[in-house]
Design a protein around this motif. Structure first.
Motif, PDB file in Angstrom:
ATOM      1  N   LEU A 470     -11.398  -9.056 -12.908  1.00 37.30           N
ATOM      2  CA  LEU A 470     -10.189  -8.469 -12.334  1.00 37.30           C
ATOM      3  C   LEU A 470     -10.137  -8.858 -10.864  1.00 37.30           C
ATOM      4  N   GLY A 471      -9.146  -9.706 -10.510  1.00 36.57           N
ATOM      5  CA  GLY A 471      -9.053 -10.238  -9.154  1.00 36.57           C
ATOM      6  C   GLY A 471      -8.439  -9.259  -8.172  1.00 36.57           C
ATOM      7  N   HIS A 472      -8.909  -9.310  -6.928  1.00 37.05           N
ATOM      8  CA  HIS A 472      -8.480  -8.413  -5.834  1.00 37.05           C
ATOM      9  C   HIS A 472      -7.820  -7.145  -6.392  1.00 37.05           C
ATOM     10  N   PRO A 473      -8.647  -6.221  -6.889  1.00 39.44           N
ATOM     11  CA  PRO A 473      -8.163  -5.114  -7.716  1.00 39.44           C
ATOM     12  C   PRO A 473      -7.101  -4.207  -7.111  1.00 39.44           C
ATOM     13  N   THR A 474      -7.112  -3.984  -5.790  1.00 40.25           N
ATOM     14  CA  THR A 474      -6.119  -3.072  -5.208  1.00 40.25           C
ATOM     15  C   THR A 474      -4.905  -3.815  -4.649  1.00 40.25           C
ATOM     16  N   ALA A 475      -4.996  -5.144  -4.544  1.00 40.56           N
ATOM     17  CA  ALA A 475      -3.921  -6.001  -4.007  1.00 40.56           C
ATOM     18  C   ALA A 475      -3.575  -5.692  -2.558  1.00 40.56           C
ATOM     19  N   ARG A 476      -4.455  -5.010  -1.858  1.00 36.10           N
ATOM     20  CA  ARG A 476      -4.151  -4.671  -0.463  1.00 36.10           C
ATOM     21  C   ARG A 476      -4.247  -5.892   0.434  1.00 36.10           C
ATOM     22  N   LEU A 477      -3.553  -5.848   1.559  1.00 37.69           N
ATOM     23  CA  LEU A 477      -3.722  -6.801   2.648  1.00 37.69           C
ATOM     24  C   LEU A 477      -3.987  -5.957   3.895  1.00 37.69           C
ATOM     25  N   ILE A 478      -5.191  -6.020   4.412  1.00 41.39           N
ATOM     26  CA  ILE A 478      -5.606  -5.157   5.510  1.00 41.39           C
ATOM     27  C   ILE A 478      -4.680  -5.341   6.713  1.00 41.39           C
ATOM     28  N   ASN A 479      -4.231  -4.236   7.289  1.00 41.40           N
ATOM     29  CA  ASN A 479      -3.303  -4.199   8.430  1.00 41.40           C
ATOM     30  C   ASN A 479      -1.880  -4.598   8.058  1.00 41.40           C
ATOM     31  N   THR A 480      -1.641  -4.972   6.798  1.00 34.43           N
ATOM     32  CA  THR A 480      -0.316  -5.463   6.419  1.00 34.43           C
ATOM     33  C   THR A 480       0.271  -4.735   5.219  1.00 34.43           C
ATOM     34  N   ARG A 481      -0.519  -4.575   4.168  1.00 31.12           N
ATOM     35  CA  ARG A 481       0.007  -3.986   2.933  1.00 31.12           C
ATOM     36  C   ARG A 481      -0.979  -2.974   2.378  1.00 31.12           C
ATOM     37  N   ASP A 482      -0.482  -1.785   2.076  1.00 31.70           N
ATOM     38  CA  ASP A 482      -1.322  -0.749   1.495  1.00 31.70           C
ATOM     39  C   ASP A 482      -1.807  -1.140   0.107  1.00 31.70           C
ATOM     40  N   PRO A 483      -2.920  -0.569  -0.352  1.00 34.00           N
ATOM     41  CA  PRO A 483      -3.364  -0.819  -1.729  1.00 34.00           C
ATOM     42  C   PRO A 483      -2.320  -0.312  -2.730  1.00 34.00           C
ATOM     43  N   MET A 484      -2.327  -0.894  -3.911  1.00 39.00           N
ATOM     44  CA  MET A 484      -1.489  -0.366  -4.989  1.00 39.00           C
ATOM     45  C   MET A 484      -1.922   1.062  -5.315  1.00 39.00           C
ATOM     46  N   GLU A 485      -1.001   1.837  -5.836  1.00 44.69           N
ATOM     47  CA  GLU A 485      -1.350   3.184  -6.296  1.00 44.69           C
ATOM     48  C   GLU A 485      -1.989   3.063  -7.677  1.00 44.69           C
ATOM     49  N   ILE A 486      -3.328   3.114  -7.700  1.00 42.79           N
ATOM     50  CA  ILE A 486      -4.065   3.009  -8.962  1.00 42.79           C
ATOM     51  C   ILE A 486      -5.219   4.001  -8.960  1.00 42.79           C
ATOM     52  N   ASP A 487      -5.661   4.355 -10.140  1.00 44.55           N
ATOM     53  CA  ASP A 487      -6.830   5.220 -10.293  1.00 44.55           C
ATOM     54  C   ASP A 487      -8.045   4.307 -10.434  1.00 44.55           C
ATOM     55  N   LEU A 488      -8.685   4.016  -9.305  1.00 41.63           N
ATOM     56  CA  LEU A 488      -9.787   3.052  -9.316  1.00 41.63           C
ATOM     57  C   LEU A 488     -10.994   3.556 -10.106  1.00 41.63           C
ATOM     58  N   GLU A 489     -11.211   4.858 -10.083  1.00 38.56           N
ATOM     59  CA  GLU A 489     -12.334   5.387 -10.854  1.00 38.56           C
ATOM     60  C   GLU A 489     -12.125   5.131 -12.343  1.00 38.56           C
ATOM     61  N   LYS A 490     -10.900   5.323 -12.806  1.00 41.24           N
ATOM     62  CA  LYS A 490     -10.586   5.083 -14.217  1.00 41.24           C
ATOM     63  C   LYS A 490     -10.713   3.593 -14.547  1.00 41.24           C
ATOM     64  N   ILE A 491     -10.290   2.740 -13.607  1.00 37.46           N
ATOM     65  CA  ILE A 491     -10.378   1.291 -13.818  1.00 37.46           C
ATOM     66  C   ILE A 491     -11.840   0.846 -13.855  1.00 37.46           C
ATOM     67  N   ILE A 492     -12.665   1.428 -13.007  1.00 39.70           N
ATOM     68  CA  ILE A 492     -14.091   1.090 -13.016  1.00 39.70           C
ATOM     69  C   ILE A 492     -14.720   1.467 -14.356  1.00 39.70           C
ATOM     70  N   LEU A 493     -14.390   2.644 -14.863  1.00 41.97           N
ATOM     71  CA  LEU A 493     -14.924   3.065 -16.161  1.00 41.97           C
ATOM     72  C   LEU A 493     -14.425   2.156 -17.277  1.00 41.97           C
ATOM     73  N   ALA A 494     -13.142   1.766 -17.193  1.00 40.10           N
ATOM     74  CA  ALA A 494     -12.574   0.860 -18.200  1.00 40.10           C
ATOM     75  C   ALA A 494     -13.258  -0.506 -18.142  1.00 40.10           C
ATOM     76  N   ALA A 495     -13.557  -0.974 -16.926  1.00 35.97           N
ATOM     77  CA  ALA A 495     -14.248  -2.264 -16.770  1.00 35.97           C
ATOM     78  C   ALA A 495     -15.639  -2.196 -17.391  1.00 35.97           C
ATOM     79  N   LYS A 496     -16.314  -1.075 -17.187  1.00 31.88           N
ATOM     80  CA  LYS A 496     -17.651  -0.918 -17.765  1.00 31.88           C
ATOM     81  C   LYS A 496     -17.594  -0.966 -19.287  1.00 31.88           C
ATOM     82  N   ASP A 497     -16.633  -0.231 -19.876  1.00 33.31           N
ATOM     83  CA  ASP A 497     -16.513  -0.174 -21.336  1.00 33.31           C
ATOM     84  C   ASP A 497     -16.182  -1.532 -21.941  1.00 33.31           C
TER      85      ASP A 497
END
Length: 576
Positions: A470-497
């Motif tokens: 999963l590439g650049h998971p939050t899609a943020r650009l530091i100082n320019t663009r906020d991260p996407m609104e995502i549940d990273l904890e849920k995504i981490i668990l899904a990646a593990k499974d």
């Protein structure tokens, strides 16, 4: 005036921003942005090339007109065209783009229809509800702007990306070390801790007492100094051209370790260490470790930590986030090192939006000492970058196979950076993906979905058995663009499974997955790929950024997949 590459890049980007706000020819805007990107990726100082009368137009992406503009910047410190644009348009328009999601096009719209020319104008229009009525904005965008303005105000001056601060830090270190009698120069603070952004630089110097005046004179005379804030015997402060404050202190050799510990921080970490010292009857400050009036340690940082019963704690971990107890228990991790890296799993060539050929990128990777490099061109959804369709992917794979026949002990991996579509499907057919060595799946479009939909979209993409990373998971650009609104904890668990690897993208304005989530992922058993997303041979050097971020995330060699040999990596890429 010797301008650093990042200063030249910033001036070119300012021209591009103002031209785009003015609705100028898009090809002209793109030419400036492309030249800025080429400058950013160059490892040799552009000012030195100009001084040596080198032809800059030999670099792909810089035409003769832009080469002349760059020469003008180097020779005069500015650009006449930028001066004219600043007279034509309010310079404060550039400040609006500190607000995530406000690029030149939306800034132009706000200026044209509402007369918004400053951050104050923007807040006034948002609170009056005027922005929601503009085409392409709406109530949600308006609220997002209000919230973002609060963060911009709270953060005060814009902090530099770590990589930009590094240019100035290293130039200063080299400059100061050339002064006769100087023994050590070290940049401490948030820079040494490897934070994503840096607000100022704390520089420590040791030298003979007879050289202190020479050091201070040389420091305030440094080429990049814009303003001198103070000039003392053992401490001076200046502002460099990008607005970066630098404080220099001369410290005694006997206090060097204590001073380095003190000025590296973080504050929370130092407070915790001082509390341990107090419990043992010691006092720690920037001059040393004291028992009463007697100094008992402080020459090295190891001495400081040993005095309170701790093993040495690497700077990247000094945030009072568990490192104190780990050091007390002698269970600090063996953090990732550059020598651990065997390859890079994300790069682009000039076939899409990169600057090097397949052969050039391969030789660049070999020069880095790598066993493999994954070529991951964009898929068809990213039309602006010349993304490949299925037929083109198959043709490109044959080209990579042919090139690989020339190498022994090195391999180009056949990969793609495939877009995750709005419904979670991947941008290329499974029949094509199945023939690739690896697939990096990324979100480039429709990044403003609500958290539930965006999280479901990404997890559905990871359900595809050919989604390896999963590439650049939050899609943020530091100082320019906020991260996407995502549940990273849920995504981490899904990646593990699902056995999906998460990328730590080493691009200076991404560093995505963020370090705190790297730690969470590793603790959950999810592996990380530290990749550069290189768009040129020079970009392969960005691995340094990724390693610094990985170390802040407590990552070890075992947590990172591209520390494995080629055969081990290919086994790991097989989804369960």
């Amino acid at each position: 005036m010797f301008l650093q590459n990042n200063e030249i890049r910033d001036l070119l980007n300012q021209v591009a921003d103002l031209l785009e706000i003015r609705d100028d020819n898009p090809f002209r805007v793109r030419a400036y942005r492309e030249a800025a990107r080429v400058i950013e990726q160059m490892t040799e100082p552009v000012a030195s090339l100009v001084k040596a009368n080198k032809d800059l137009s030999q670099y792909r992406g810089i035409g003769r007109d832009l080469a002349a503009k760059i020469r003008e910047i180097v020779e005069t410190g500015g650009l006449e065209q930028l001066r004219r644009l600043r007279q034509e348009l309010p310079v404060s328009l550039l400040d609006l783009m500190q607000v995530p999601s406000l690029g030149p096009k939306k800034t132009a719209q706000l200026y044209k229809h509402l007369g918004v020319a400053s951050l104050e104008d923007l807040e006034r229009a948002a609170r009056r509800g005027q922005i929601a009525d503009l085409s392409g904005f709406g109530e949600k965008s308006q609220q997002h702007i209000i919230e973002s303005l609060g963060r911009v105000k709270k953060s005060g001056e814009k902090r530099l990306l770590w990589s930009d601060a590094a240019v100035h830090a290293r130039a200063l270190e080299e400059y100061l070390m050339d002064i006769e009698g100087v023994r050590r120069v070290r940049v401490a603070g948030s820079f040494r801790r490897g934070e994503e952004t840096v607000g100022d630089l704390d520089v420590l110097v040791t030298c003979g007492r007879d050289r202190e005046k020479d050091v201070m004179e040389a420091f305030v005379s440094f080429e990049g100094v814009k303003n001198i804030l103070s000039h003392g015997k053992t401490k001076s402060s200046v502002i460099l051209r990008p607005g970066l404050q630098v404080d220099l202190r001369i410290v005694a050799q006997v206090s060097y370790g204590a001073a380095l510990h003190y000025f590296t921080g973080s504050r929370a970490h130092n407070i915790a260490v001082r509390k341990l010292a107090q419990d043992k009857g010691y006092k720690i400050n920037e001059y040393g470790v004291y028992q009463g009036e007697k100094r008992v340690a402080g020459k090295t940082e190891k001495e400081v930590y040993a005095s309170v019963g701790l093993t040495y704690i690497p700077p990247e971990l000094r945030e009072n986030m568990g490192e104190i107890q780990a050091a007390a228990d002698n269970r600090l991790p063996a953090l990732l090192k550059r020598s651990d890296i065997r390859g890079d799993l994300h790069c682009h060539t000039r076939r899409t939006d990169g600057h090097g050929s397949l052969e050039e990128m391969a030789h660049g990777a070999i020069a880095m000492g790598y066993q493999y490099l994954a070529v991951t061109e964009h898929s068809q959804k990213v039309a602006m970058a010349g993304g490949l369709n299925e037929k083109q992917v198959l043709q490109y794979m044959k080209k990579i196979d042919a090139i690989n026949e020339k190498f022994s002990g090195f391999r180009l991996l056949k990969g793609m950076e495939v877009d995750i579509l709005a419904d979670g499907r991947l941008d290329l057919a499974d029949s094509v993906l199945a023939q690739l060595d690896l697939v990096v799946c990324s979100v480039h479009y429709q990044q403003r979905m609500d958290e539930k939909k965006q999280t479901e979209r990404i997890i559905r993409a990871m359900d595809n058995p050919y989604c390896h990373i999963l590439g650049h998971p939050t899609a943020r650009l530091i100082n320019t663009r906020d991260p996407m609104e995502i549940d990273l904890e849920k995504i981490i668990l899904a990646a593990k499974d699902r056995g999906v690897i998460l990328e730590l993208n080493a691009q200076p304005d991404r560093l995505d997955l963020p370090s705190s989530y790297c730690k969470m992922a590793a603790e959950s058993g999810v592996r990380i790929a530290v990749s550069t997303d290189a768009h040129s041979v020079e970009n392969l050097e960005l691995m340094e950024n990724g390693i610094a971020a990985a170390r802040r995330g407590w990552l070890t060699r075992n947590d990172v997949v591209n520390t494995r040999s080629l055969s081990e990596l290919l086994r790991l890429l097989r989804r369960p």
